[in-house]
Design a protein around this motif. Structure first.
Motif, PDB file in Angstrom:
ATOM      1  N   ARG A  50       2.366   2.514   1.388  1.00  0.00           N
ATOM      2  CA  ARG A  50       0.995   2.515   1.888  1.00  0.00           C
ATOM      3  C   ARG A  50       0.686   3.899   2.435  1.00  0.00           C
ATOM      4  O   ARG A  50       1.585   4.661   2.771  1.00  0.00           O
ATOM      5  CB  ARG A  50       0.867   1.474   3.000  1.00  0.00           C
ATOM      6  CG  ARG A  50       1.229   0.067   2.525  1.00  0.00           C
ATOM      7  CD  ARG A  50       1.441  -0.884   3.667  1.00  0.00           C
ATOM      8  NE  ARG A  50       0.193  -1.103   4.379  1.00  0.00           N
ATOM      9  CZ  ARG A  50       0.086  -1.707   5.545  1.00  0.00           C
ATOM     10  NH1 ARG A  50       1.153  -2.156   6.155  1.00  0.00           N
ATOM     11  NH2 ARG A  50      -1.080  -1.874   6.112  1.00  0.00           N
ATOM     12  N   GLN A  54      -3.066   3.204   6.395  1.00  0.00           N
ATOM     13  CA  GLN A  54      -2.798   1.780   6.167  1.00  0.00           C
ATOM     14  C   GLN A  54      -1.576   1.328   6.967  1.00  0.00           C
ATOM     15  O   GLN A  54      -1.553   0.211   7.487  1.00  0.00           O
ATOM     16  CB  GLN A  54      -2.560   1.515   4.680  1.00  0.00           C
ATOM     17  CG  GLN A  54      -3.789   1.692   3.827  1.00  0.00           C
ATOM     18  CD  GLN A  54      -3.465   1.677   2.343  1.00  0.00           C
ATOM     19  OE1 GLN A  54      -2.403   2.123   1.919  1.00  0.00           O
ATOM     20  NE2 GLN A  54      -4.396   1.172   1.550  1.00  0.00           N
ATOM     21  N   ASP A  57      -2.348   0.323  10.510  1.00  0.00           N
ATOM     22  CA  ASP A  57      -3.137  -0.892  10.737  1.00  0.00           C
ATOM     23  C   ASP A  57      -2.358  -1.978  11.468  1.00  0.00           C
ATOM     24  O   ASP A  57      -2.864  -2.586  12.405  1.00  0.00           O
ATOM     25  CB  ASP A  57      -3.647  -1.470   9.411  1.00  0.00           C
ATOM     26  CG  ASP A  57      -4.829  -0.709   8.851  1.00  0.00           C
ATOM     27  OD1 ASP A  57      -5.420   0.097   9.595  1.00  0.00           O
ATOM     28  OD2 ASP A  57      -5.151  -0.924   7.669  1.00  0.00           O
TER      29      ASP A  57
END
Length: 71
Positions: A50, A54, A57
């Protein structure tokens, strides 16, 4: 195990302690890895990983999520 120990130590203070693994994140962690293993690792991180945004997150969600309060 450290997370479990810390959670138990802080239980009476109503502090929630959690741990997580963000998954494979394509950072520069393996940038300087050499040889065949380095080449495979860099390729794997580029294909499967990722983005750093990301990858952030999950930790951000865990830090702010009401759903895990008290767990």
């Amino acid at each position: 195990m450290l997370t479990w120990a810390l959670a138990e130590k802080l239980l009476d203070k109503r502090i929630t302690v959690n741990a997580l693994h963000p998954g494979v994140v394509n950072t520069e962690l393996v940038r300087d890895a050499s040889g065949v293993v380095g080449m495979i690792s860099r390729t794997f991180f580029k294909v499967v990983g990722r983005t750093p945004e990301q990858g952030a997150d999950t930790p951000l969600w865990l830090a702010a999520a009401i759903e895990v309060e008290g767990l």
